[in-house]
Design an enzyme around this catalytic site. Structure first.
Site, PDB file in Angstrom:
ATOM      1  N   LYS A 157       0.829  -1.215   0.000  1.00 36.68           N
ATOM      2  CA  LYS A 157       0.000   0.000   0.000  1.00 36.68           C
ATOM      3  C   LYS A 157       0.857   1.257   0.000  1.00 36.68           C
ATOM      4  O   LYS A 157       0.501   2.262  -0.617  1.00 36.68           O
ATOM      5  CB  LYS A 157      -0.967  -0.004   1.190  1.00 36.68           C
ATOM      6  CG  LYS A 157      -2.065  -1.045   1.016  1.00 36.68           C
ATOM      7  CD  LYS A 157      -3.203  -0.886   1.985  1.00 36.68           C
ATOM      8  CE  LYS A 157      -4.312  -1.865   1.636  1.00 36.68           C
ATOM      9  NZ  LYS A 157      -5.328  -1.982   2.665  1.00 36.68           N
ATOM     10  N   LYS A 171      -4.163 -10.582  -7.111  1.00 33.72           N
ATOM     11  CA  LYS A 171      -5.513 -10.774  -6.553  1.00 33.72           C
ATOM     12  C   LYS A 171      -6.508  -9.765  -7.126  1.00 33.72           C
ATOM     13  O   LYS A 171      -6.135  -8.632  -7.475  1.00 33.72           O
ATOM     14  CB  LYS A 171      -5.475 -10.714  -5.028  1.00 33.72           C
ATOM     15  CG  LYS A 171      -5.361  -9.324  -4.453  1.00 33.72           C
ATOM     16  CD  LYS A 171      -5.715  -9.280  -2.967  1.00 33.72           C
ATOM     17  CE  LYS A 171      -5.637  -7.829  -2.511  1.00 33.72           C
ATOM     18  NZ  LYS A 171      -5.967  -7.568  -1.143  1.00 33.72           N
ATOM     19  N   LYS A 187     -10.444  -4.224  -5.271  1.00 33.78           N
ATOM     20  CA  LYS A 187     -11.371  -3.099  -5.463  1.00 33.78           C
ATOM     21  C   LYS A 187     -10.686  -1.951  -6.172  1.00 33.78           C
ATOM     22  O   LYS A 187     -11.294  -1.208  -6.920  1.00 33.78           O
ATOM     23  CB  LYS A 187     -11.790  -2.531  -4.099  1.00 33.78           C
ATOM     24  CG  LYS A 187     -12.544  -3.438  -3.211  1.00 33.78           C
ATOM     25  CD  LYS A 187     -12.765  -2.726  -1.853  1.00 33.78           C
ATOM     26  CE  LYS A 187     -12.900  -3.725  -0.731  1.00 33.78           C
ATOM     27  NZ  LYS A 187     -12.980  -3.143   0.595  1.00 33.78           N
TER      28      LYS A 187
HETATM   29  P1  TYM Z   1     -10.644  -5.863   2.952  1.00 37.88           P
HETATM   30  O1  TYM Z   1     -11.715  -4.867   3.148  1.00 37.88           O
HETATM   31  O2  TYM Z   1      -9.487  -5.515   2.086  1.00 37.88           O
HETATM   32  O3  TYM Z   1     -11.230  -7.213   2.410  1.00 37.88           O
HETATM   33  C1  TYM Z   1     -12.352  -7.839   3.042  1.00 37.88           C
HETATM   34  C2  TYM Z   1     -12.228  -9.350   2.962  1.00 37.88           C
HETATM   35  O4  TYM Z   1     -12.168  -9.792   1.604  1.00 37.88           O
HETATM   36  C3  TYM Z   1     -11.043 -10.637   1.423  1.00 37.88           C
HETATM   37  N1  TYM Z   1     -10.544 -10.473   0.036  1.00 37.88           N
HETATM   38  C4  TYM Z   1     -10.341 -11.489  -0.824  1.00 37.88           C
HETATM   39  N2  TYM Z   1     -10.510 -12.810  -0.695  1.00 37.88           N
HETATM   40  C5  TYM Z   1     -10.226 -13.585  -1.768  1.00 37.88           C
HETATM   41  N3  TYM Z   1      -9.802 -13.096  -2.960  1.00 37.88           N
HETATM   42  C6  TYM Z   1      -9.606 -11.773  -3.132  1.00 37.88           C
HETATM   43  N4  TYM Z   1      -9.200 -11.299  -4.292  1.00 37.88           N
HETATM   44  C7  TYM Z   1      -9.894 -10.892  -2.030  1.00 37.88           C
HETATM   45  N5  TYM Z   1      -9.830  -9.551  -1.853  1.00 37.88           N
HETATM   46  C8  TYM Z   1     -10.238  -9.314  -0.582  1.00 37.88           C
HETATM   47  C9  TYM Z   1     -10.034 -10.171   2.470  1.00 37.88           C
HETATM   48  O5  TYM Z   1      -9.080 -11.161   2.757  1.00 37.88           O
HETATM   49  C10 TYM Z   1     -10.933  -9.869   3.635  1.00 37.88           C
HETATM   50  O6  TYM Z   1     -11.245 -11.056   4.347  1.00 37.88           O
HETATM   51  N6  TYM Z   1      -8.088  -5.381   7.232  1.00 37.88           N
HETATM   52  C11 TYM Z   1      -9.238  -5.997   6.625  1.00 37.88           C
HETATM   53  C12 TYM Z   1     -10.550  -5.581   7.284  1.00 37.88           C
HETATM   54  C13 TYM Z   1     -10.557  -5.816   8.739  1.00 37.88           C
HETATM   55  C14 TYM Z   1     -10.673  -7.067   9.404  1.00 37.88           C
HETATM   56  C15 TYM Z   1     -10.624  -6.773  10.781  1.00 37.88           C
HETATM   57  C16 TYM Z   1     -10.818  -8.370   8.963  1.00 37.88           C
HETATM   58  C17 TYM Z   1     -10.444  -4.866   9.703  1.00 37.88           C
HETATM   59  N7  TYM Z   1     -10.489  -5.445  10.927  1.00 37.88           N
HETATM   60  C18 TYM Z   1     -10.698  -7.783  11.751  1.00 37.88           C
HETATM   61  C19 TYM Z   1     -10.887  -9.370   9.917  1.00 37.88           C
HETATM   62  C20 TYM Z   1     -10.828  -9.081  11.285  1.00 37.88           C
HETATM   63  C21 TYM Z   1      -9.295  -5.578   5.150  1.00 37.88           C
HETATM   64  O7  TYM Z   1      -8.733  -4.601   4.754  1.00 37.88           O
HETATM   65  O8  TYM Z   1     -10.083  -6.346   4.365  1.00 37.88           O
END
Ligand code: TYM
Length: 330
Positions: free
Chosen positions: A113, A195, A198
């Site tokens: 990032k 991957k 978004k």
């Molecule tokens: P975020 O918002 O980037 O993504 C949310 C969830 O989607 C999964 N994900 C994917 N899984 C498979 N293939 C992909 N291409 C893909 N892109 C995204 C991510 O692994 C995630 O599970 N830091 C976290 C949010 C968060 C969180 C937490 C998660 C904040 N606090 C506590 C678990 C527990 C995040 O940025 O996810």
């Protein structure tokens, strides 16, 4: 026996992809019967990039509607907004003081990032995993269902929790990551070695949960494959086809062998159409439910207010215990 606890969340950045759905939300829906589940909207985590305030408010409400539309029952799950539970930021500060710069320096997501936002490498981006650790540890979560890209953040959460426990005695439960086998890493349709994200600039690379059926069909039709013209699973040499097989496999609940058998002797045309139709069929009812709910802001508010209350009750107990253990007076 008491149910085990789950916590997870998605950042309120809008534009959720099929990767978010198959990697996270889809597993959450399956887990809601068996576990005591806390699903939050990670609005504080989105502050590491510059957001337009109005858009952030809109994205937050939309994400709550999407959680419910994807199948999370607000009666069975605690759906809440991270910033509405002050204990998250309270614990995050404490844990910051038990986390080493060296540990945070090793986080690949930070490096990634930081390279993408070279003009805004703020300290929130650096300590982001500590807030995530606080999110998880406040609820004594046993399991955290996430995609593969979050594995390292789960590891540092465990390290921080173990360090704290070893100084102050058993305080935090040590959580495990729950990473689905196939959906763990959904790749881009144009660049299947990275991957699906978004923030990918090419709209053809990602399926958004709000895409129309026609868009979805068009994107799968143009998805990058290879010249072998044989539906065969091999992540190394056939990343595009293998990714499509993964998507199809999760939605249809089929193994890779079953999919190879189903499309034996057929070219990629039929296969891509079948994958697109499976995705359209899965997303259409979610979109319908979403479109109805988003028209009803009172209902959305009722859902998160109920969740916020339950989350606060649980999290406040733990933060009190932590404050007491480290020596802050009542
Ligand atoms: P975020 O918002 O980037 O993504 C949310 C969830 O989607 C999964 N994900 C994917 N899984 C498979 N293939 C992909 N291409 C893909 N892109 C995204 C991510 O692994 C995630 O599970 N830091 C976290 C949010 C968060 C969180 C937490 C998660 C904040 N606090 C506590 C678990 C527990 C995040 O940025 O996810």
């Amino acid at each position: 026996m008491e149910k085990k606890t789950i916590l997870s969340g998605v950042q309120a950045t809008g534009n959720l992809t099929l990767g978010n759905y198959l990697g996270a939300l889809n597993n959450w829906v399956e887990m809601q019967e068996e576990y005591n589940c806390y699903y939050m909207i990670a609005d504080l985590h989105t502050l590491t990039i510059r957001n337009d305030p109005e858009t952030l408010r809109k994205n937050t409400l939309e994400l709550i509607a999407l959680y419910v539309a994807a199948g999370l029952d607000p009666e069975k799950n605690t759906i809440f907004v991270q910033s509405h539970v002050p204990a998250h930021t309270q614990l995050s500060w404490v844990l910051n003081c038990y986390t080493y710069m060296g540990e945070l320096n090793r986080m690949t997501q930070f490096k990634d990032k930081a390279s993408k936002h070279a003009d805004n490498i703020n300290s929130g981006l650096f300590t982001y995993p500590v807030l995530m650790a606080a999110d998880i540890l406040l609820y004594n979560a046993d399991l955290v269902p996430v995609g593969e890209d979050q594995r390292q953040h789960l590891e540092i959460t465990r390290d921080i929790a173990e360090r704290f426990n070893s100084i102050y005695g058993e305080t935090f439960k040590i959580p495990d990551a729950y990473i689905g086998k196939i959906g763990a890493r959904i790749m881009g349709l144009q660049n299947p070695t990275a991957k699906m994200s978004k923030s990918a600039p090419d709209p053809m690379d990602k399926i958004l949960l709000t895409d129309t059926a026609d868009d979805i069909r068009k994107k799968f039709k143009k998805a990058v494959t290879d010249s072998e013209n044989c539906v065969r699973y091999d992540r190394e040499s056939k990343p595009g086809v293998s990714n499509l097989m993964g998507i199809y496999g999760i939605i249809k609940n089929k193994t890779m062998e079953e999919i190879e058998e189903e499309f034996k002797g057929q070219g990629y045309g039929n296969f891509k159409t079948a994958v697109a139709e499976a995705v359209v069929e899965r997303l259409e009812p979610i979109q319908e439910k979403y479109n109805k709910l988003i028209e009803n802001p009172d209902k959305i508010k009722e859902i998160y207010e109920k969740g916020d209350k339950k989350a606060n009750e649980k999290a406040n107990n733990l933060i009190k215990e932590v404050y007491e253990k480290i020596g802050l007076i009542k």
